[in-house]
Design an enzyme around this catalytic site. Structure first.
Site, PDB file in Angstrom:
ATOM      1  N   ASP A  18       0.853  -1.184   0.000  1.00 27.58           N
ATOM      2  CA  ASP A  18       0.000   0.000   0.000  1.00 27.58           C
ATOM      3  C   ASP A  18       0.890   1.235   0.000  1.00 27.58           C
ATOM      4  O   ASP A  18       1.671   1.457   0.930  1.00 27.58           O
ATOM      5  CB  ASP A  18      -0.895  -0.015   1.244  1.00 27.58           C
ATOM      6  CG  ASP A  18      -2.011   1.005   1.172  1.00 27.58           C
ATOM      7  OD1 ASP A  18      -2.158   1.655   0.126  1.00 27.58           O
ATOM      8  OD2 ASP A  18      -2.746   1.149   2.170  1.00 27.58           O
ATOM      9  N   ASP A 112      -2.794   2.480  -6.163  1.00 26.68           N
ATOM     10  CA  ASP A 112      -1.797   2.569  -5.101  1.00 26.68           C
ATOM     11  C   ASP A 112      -1.726   1.363  -4.173  1.00 26.68           C
ATOM     12  O   ASP A 112      -1.017   1.405  -3.162  1.00 26.68           O
ATOM     13  CB  ASP A 112      -2.030   3.830  -4.268  1.00 26.68           C
ATOM     14  CG  ASP A 112      -3.379   3.836  -3.561  1.00 26.68           C
ATOM     15  OD1 ASP A 112      -4.270   3.088  -4.002  1.00 26.68           O
ATOM     16  OD2 ASP A 112      -3.531   4.586  -2.588  1.00 26.68           O
ATOM     17  N   GLU A 113      -2.408   0.284  -4.489  1.00 26.81           N
ATOM     18  CA  GLU A 113      -2.302  -0.894  -3.627  1.00 26.81           C
ATOM     19  C   GLU A 113      -2.579  -2.176  -4.413  1.00 26.81           C
ATOM     20  O   GLU A 113      -3.276  -2.166  -5.425  1.00 26.81           O
ATOM     21  CB  GLU A 113      -3.232  -0.803  -2.416  1.00 26.81           C
ATOM     22  CG  GLU A 113      -4.699  -0.739  -2.753  1.00 26.81           C
ATOM     23  CD  GLU A 113      -5.581  -0.741  -1.503  1.00 26.81           C
ATOM     24  OE1 GLU A 113      -5.288  -1.496  -0.558  1.00 26.81           O
ATOM     25  OE2 GLU A 113      -6.569   0.016  -1.488  1.00 26.81           O
TER      26      GLU A 113
END
Length: 366
Positions: A18, A112-113
């Site tokens: 993350d 983003d993860e």
């Protein structure tokens, strides 16, 4: 005569990576003068919604999904950055290339993860903890950004672990520690249990994992429907959802928040046309079709309304626009409008099926 004994399958090694305050961190990366200062992406002093907040902004109690006007009141010297999704996607692809150096079992959740299954990995490394450290170091070296990571034997626990030592840290939850850890975890910290469900549980006296564990499967199913089985399992560390390399999209949409509230119907139709064109652009890039057209309307008082229509066939562009106008005209719009959105669901792709069941208790080797 020797008899072959089938050994149990190895425990899975799952990493959840993350990025730390990704959108805001990208803006601070590209604009050195913004580093170390409270910054949000999205909105402005008077209107809009915060899409992401830097850690400096979070110290003022500013978080994503907060109205930007409220954020400005909390921090008068707050910096507002316009979203640059092309840039976020560019860096996200660089990060994803690093993931693929280790495994092809990568399930992106957003820009983003992502989840990674490194049980068997391209580097031949036995330690998932070491792989997570290497990935974070490579992300920092290649992009200049910090990432946090969680390591465990299933996705649910890896997701929780990645949040334990943020920012720029990592944590591991071993099988032998999972149940004791979950018993102490506040119910609002359970991944997948939102604010409304957490409040409902708290009214039942469920404040942490140990409280949740006291209730039978029958009771939880009665109170929470099919999610009851999920809650019954996860508090015992059971979650068998695999890492899916090609995560199935369930909807496709676009929306726009306006600088000034819309009052005239002609204005709404004109602005909706721009949103429609963005949806069509995304359809053309993805090849996705959907039978349900949904119009989203957010009014000046922040109340939200959705209007939907499901068609017998997958509509072409003209039919999508005709349906969008039909929904806009469905009933009178009596209040000023601050946002319009348009989306498709019931897509021409198979939805991901998540299965839960009994999980083997196998020692987790690094």
């Amino acid at each position: 005569m020797e008899t072959d004994i089938e050994s149990p399958a190895p425990v899975r090694k799952i990493i959840h990576v993350d990025m730390d305050a990704f959108y805001a961190s990208v803006e601070q990366l590209d604009r050195p003068e913004w580093r170390g200062k409270p910054l949000v992406v999205g909105g402005n002093v008077t209107r809009g919604v915060v899409a992401a907040a830097s850690y400096e902004a979070r110290k003022y109690g500013i978080f994503s999904a907060m109205s930007s006007a409220l954020a400005a009141k909390k921090c008068p010297h707050l910096i507002f950055a316009r979203p640059r999704f092309y840039r976020y996607k560019e860096i996200s692809l660089q990060i994803r290339d690093i993931f693929y150096e280790y495994t092809d079992l990568v399930e992106p959740l957003s820009l983003d993860e992502a989840f990674l299954d490194v049980t068997e990995n391209k580097m031949g490394l036995k330690s998932a903890i070491l792989i997570a450290k290497q990935i974070r170091a490579k992300i920092k070296e290649k992009t200049g950004l910090n990432a946090s990571a969680g390591v465990s034997y299933n996705k649910f626990l890896a997701k929780i672990a990645s949040d334990l030592n943020k920012p720029n840290g990592q944590a591991v939850i071993l099988p032998q520690d999972a149940e004791a850890f979950l018993e102490k975890l506040p119910i609002g910290k359970f991944f997948g249990i939102g604010k409304v469900t957490a409040e409902k549980m708290q009214k039942l006296g469920i404040h942490n994992g140990l409280d949740l564990k006291q209730f039978s499967l029958q009771f939880l199913t009665k109170k929470f429907g099919k999610s009851g089985l999920h809650y019954f399992n996860i508090v015992r560390g059971i979650h068998l959802s695999q890492v899916h390399p090609h995560r199935t999209r369930k909807s496709l949409s676009a929306e726009s928040t306006f600088d000034k509230d819309l009052i005239a119907f002609q204005e709404m139709e004109s602005k909706l046309r721009y949103v429609f064109e963005e949806v069509i652009s995304r359809i053309e890039r993805s090849g996705i079709k959907g039978r349900t057209v949904t119009l989203k309307i957010k009014y000046s008082d922040f109340t939200l309304q959705t209007r939907s229509k499901t068609l017998e066939q997958y509509p072409d562009q003209e039919m999508i626009w005709t349906t969008a106008l039909e929904l806009l005209n469905q009933e009178e719009i009596a209040k000023p409008v601050r946002l319009l959105g348009l989306g498709l669901s019931n897509l021409n792709i198979t939805e991901e099926q998540v299965h839960f069941g009994q999980q083997l208790k196998i020692p987790f080797s690094e």
